[in-house]
Motif scaffolding. Structure first.
Motif, PDB file in Angstrom:
ATOM      1  N   LEU A 257      38.258  34.816  44.376  1.00 55.56           N
ATOM      2  CA  LEU A 257      38.784  34.165  45.990  1.00 55.56           C
ATOM      3  C   LEU A 257      38.950  33.854  46.741  1.00 55.56           C
ATOM      4  CD1 LEU A 257      42.349  36.180  43.211  1.00 55.56           C
ATOM      5  CD2 LEU A 257      41.308  33.519  42.806  1.00 55.56           C
ATOM      6  N   ARG A 258      39.244  32.365  47.441  1.00 55.70           N
ATOM      7  CA  ARG A 258      38.952  31.995  48.909  1.00 55.70           C
ATOM      8  C   ARG A 258      40.570  31.566  49.358  1.00 55.70           C
ATOM      9  NH1 ARG A 258      35.510  27.993  47.341  1.00 55.70           N
ATOM     10  NH2 ARG A 258      36.094  29.001  45.032  1.00 55.70           N
ATOM     11  N   PRO A 259      40.403  32.230  50.247  1.00 60.44           N
ATOM     12  CA  PRO A 259      39.413  32.529  51.787  1.00 60.44           C
ATOM     13  C   PRO A 259      39.467  33.867  51.473  1.00 60.44           C
ATOM     14  CG  PRO A 259      40.835  31.840  52.850  1.00 60.44           C
ATOM     15  CD  PRO A 259      41.648  31.160  51.642  1.00 60.44           C
ATOM     16  N   PRO A 260      38.590  34.946  51.279  1.00 58.42           N
ATOM     17  CA  PRO A 260      38.497  36.076  51.642  1.00 58.42           C
ATOM     18  C   PRO A 260      39.359  36.996  52.320  1.00 58.42           C
ATOM     19  CG  PRO A 260      36.347  35.466  52.141  1.00 58.42           C
ATOM     20  CD  PRO A 260      37.432  34.228  52.662  1.00 58.42           C
ATOM     21  N   GLY A 261      39.412  36.699  53.616  1.00 60.87           N
ATOM     22  CA  GLY A 261      40.354  36.975  53.964  1.00 60.87           C
ATOM     23  C   GLY A 261      41.606  36.897  53.562  1.00 60.87           C
ATOM     24  N   THR A 262      42.355  36.115  53.294  1.00 63.35           N
ATOM     25  CA  THR A 262      42.786  36.398  52.581  1.00 63.35           C
ATOM     26  C   THR A 262      43.943  36.485  50.796  1.00 63.35           C
ATOM     27  OG1 THR A 262      44.026  33.546  52.763  1.00 63.35           O
ATOM     28  CG2 THR A 262      44.898  34.669  51.144  1.00 63.35           C
TER      29      THR A 262
END
Ligand code: ADP
Length: 552
Positions: A257-262
């Motif tokens: 699931l993107r963005p990876p930071g989220t």
């Protein structure tokens, strides 16, 4: 046969066997190669079909992931919007975390069902000031200050607005959503425990309920949830939603699931149901060919075993026939030589007395009778080989036929110093062929005299049991071993001991006895006699009393 002849014979036999075994082994080899090729082709076909199915799953995961991302992002934006509003209004005054709860209650907006049970928090990253609204335990508070704060400081960037982490809340591992606001030098975190829901319900159920993601030309209008299941796995592969990885079948596809930071490395996994996998390949997933290939090899091996058994049988038959021809030639030659010898003596008038003349005549008589028995047997055997009927049935007084045969056999019995004793009760009448009966009795007597010791008494008895007229011929010889009693009726079969003792015989006498008896509707069996010798009992169907009276 000369040594040279024997060697040639053995060589041609070996070549004959190789000529049959060779093609059979070759056939089995071909079957193995074909089976292997079929298996390899089937395996490749299957692998290609499975790769196609996995590609479909990957594609479905890719499409669904973007739907999930869209829905969750929207839900979070709605969730944090009131904080944004409050900050904008009051400038430097930070709203408390309850702002989130109040706005959720008011708007029933995204990510916000049942706000009463939820925990909302505000954490000042500068001074570590933490305000919690809701039922939060100490573990949760410690985790917020230690882990979440570190995460927010180190990974929060301009490119994303909120993040999901998993933290301990009331003994459970829960997804926690947060966002960071910058007010001058201060960075303030607002967040709450998330529940993967938007205003319409569970986001995963929602995305499944949207339009199909697999090609409708293959799956038709089948709804998504009938075709596959969804799960979300964290970085350790543990499910945070749905079934654990590995359950549900071998065909799946995953997308981060993107963005990876989220989404902190969360993977969305689509696992196809077996029925969907079948639909995605035209003609269905290819079945394993292993059973068919194994069956083919097994069938060929069985056929080969049968052919080899037949070959062995054929060779055994040839061996027996060869021995039969050798034995018969010997059986014919010996009496003929005797006859010639004594005829010469008589013709040249070399006999000195009447006794010598009578003896010569008796020997000629014996040998002619012996020859007659043998020739009759050979003719009968030839007839039976051609499957010609050799009996014509009539009502026969069994006792009379047997008695006459015994009488005529005395001369041959005396030549071997044997006595034949005949007993009969009230002789039964039977439905049989008198000539066939005579040939049966002569064969049995001939064997009794041949295999019994000289000076023995051979007992012949005629009697009746139930509906059968029976004749028993019993000698004082070595008898027939139990294990051999079934085999002696086969053509050419002779006991091993006869070969060792060079006792001549053709091996067809008992085969003829059994064949004639069966043709007349009767039968024959052998047992041990009272003195340990052989006792052959042959039986014929008895006629009714009236029929018997007619023949008297
Ligand atoms: P053969 O010409 O060898 O006598 P048969 O078919 O008549 O052929 O008998 C088959 C074999 O059964 C004989 O070789 C012999 O070994 C055995 N046999 C037959 N009758 C007797 C008997 N009365 N006593 C012992 N062995 C017998």
């Amino acid at each position: 046969m000369t040594e040279l002849g024997k060697a040639h014979h053995l060589r041609s036999r070996a070549f004959g066997r190789a000529g049959i075994v060779g093609p059979l082994v070759l056939g089995l080899g071909f079957a193995l190669v074909l089976a292997y090729q079929a298996l390899a082709a089937a395996r490749e076909h299957r692998a290609a079909a499975q790769a196609t199915v996995r590609d479909h799953a990957e594609f479905a995961a890719y499409l669904l992931a973007s739907r999930v991302e869209r829905r969750l992002t929207r839900a979070m934006l709605y969730g944090f919007y009131p904080v944004e509003l409050a900050l904008g209004r009051n400038g430097r005054v930070l709203p408390g975390p309850a702002t989130l709860r109040d706005s959720m209650e008011l708007a029933r907006c995204a990510a916000v069902v049942d706000p009463a049970d939820r925990v909302f928090f505000r954490l000042d990253l500068g001074n570590g000031d933490l305000v919690v609204d809701g039922d939060a335990d100490t573990d949760f508070r410690v985790w917020l200050v230690d882990s979440l704060a570190v995460h927010a400081r180190s990974t929060y960037g301009e490119d994303w607005q909120f993040a999901h982490l998993f933290g301990p809340l009331r003994g459970e591992r829960k997804p926690i959503s947060y966002s960071v606001w910058r007010r001058g030098e201060r960075n303030v975190v607002y967040g709450f425990d998330s529940c993967w829901r938007d205003g319409s319900g569970n986001v995963f159920d929602q995305v499944l309920g949207e339009s199909g993601v697999l090609p409708p030309t293959l799956v038709g209008a089948t709804p998504n949830d009938s075709l596959f299941t969804l799960s979300v796995l964290d970085t350790a592969g543990e499910p945070v939603y749905g079934q654990p990885a590995g359950s549900g079948g071998p065909f799946y596809g995953s997308t981060a699931l993107r963005p990876p930071g989220t989404f902190e490395g969360l993977q969305l996994r689509v696992t196809l149901r077996p029925m969907a996998a079948e639909q995605l390949v035209i003609g269905g997933l290819p079945k394993s060919r292993l059973p068919v290939a194994l069956g083919l090899v097994l069938l060929t091996a069985t056929l080969m075993a049968v052919a080899l058994a037949q070959l062995r049988r054929g060779q055994e038959l040839v061996r027996l026939r060869e021995r039969f021809i050798g034995n018969v030639s010997h059986e014919l030659r010996t009496p003929l030589q005797q006859i010639l010898l004594f005829v010469d003596l008589l013709r040249l008038q070399r006999v000195r007395s009447v006794e010598e003349r009578n003896r010569a005549l008796r020997v000629i008589d014996e040998e002619v009778r012996r020859l007659t028995v043998l020739v009759e047997n050979i003719l009968q055997f030839a007839r039976s080989s051609k499957r010609e009927a050799s009996v014509s049935l009539q009502t026969v007084a069994l006792r009379d036929v047997v008695e006459a045969t015994v009488q005529s056999f005395h001369i041959l019995a005396e030549a071997k110093d044997s006595t034949v004793e005949f007993t009969a009760g009230n002789g039964p009448t039977v439905q049989a062929d008198p000539d066939a009966i005579r040939r049966i009795i002569v064969n049995l007597l001939d064997n009794a005299v041949k295999y019994g010791p000289s000076g023995q008494t051979v007992r012949v008895a005629v009697f009746q049991t139930d509906s059968r007229g029976c004749v028993a011929v019993e000698d004082e010889g070595p008898g027939i071993p139990l294990a051999e009693r079934r085999k002696i009726w086969e053509s050419f079969y002779r006991l091993e001991r006869e070969e060792r003792q060079v006792c001549t015989g053709s091996g067809i006498g008992l085969a003829i006895v059994r064949q004639l008896a069966t043709e007349m509707g009767g039968g024959v069996h052998v047992e041990a006699g009272a003195s340990g010798g052989a006792r052959f009992v042959v039986w014929f169907p008895a006629t009714h009393a009236e029929d018997a009276a007619d023949t008297r």
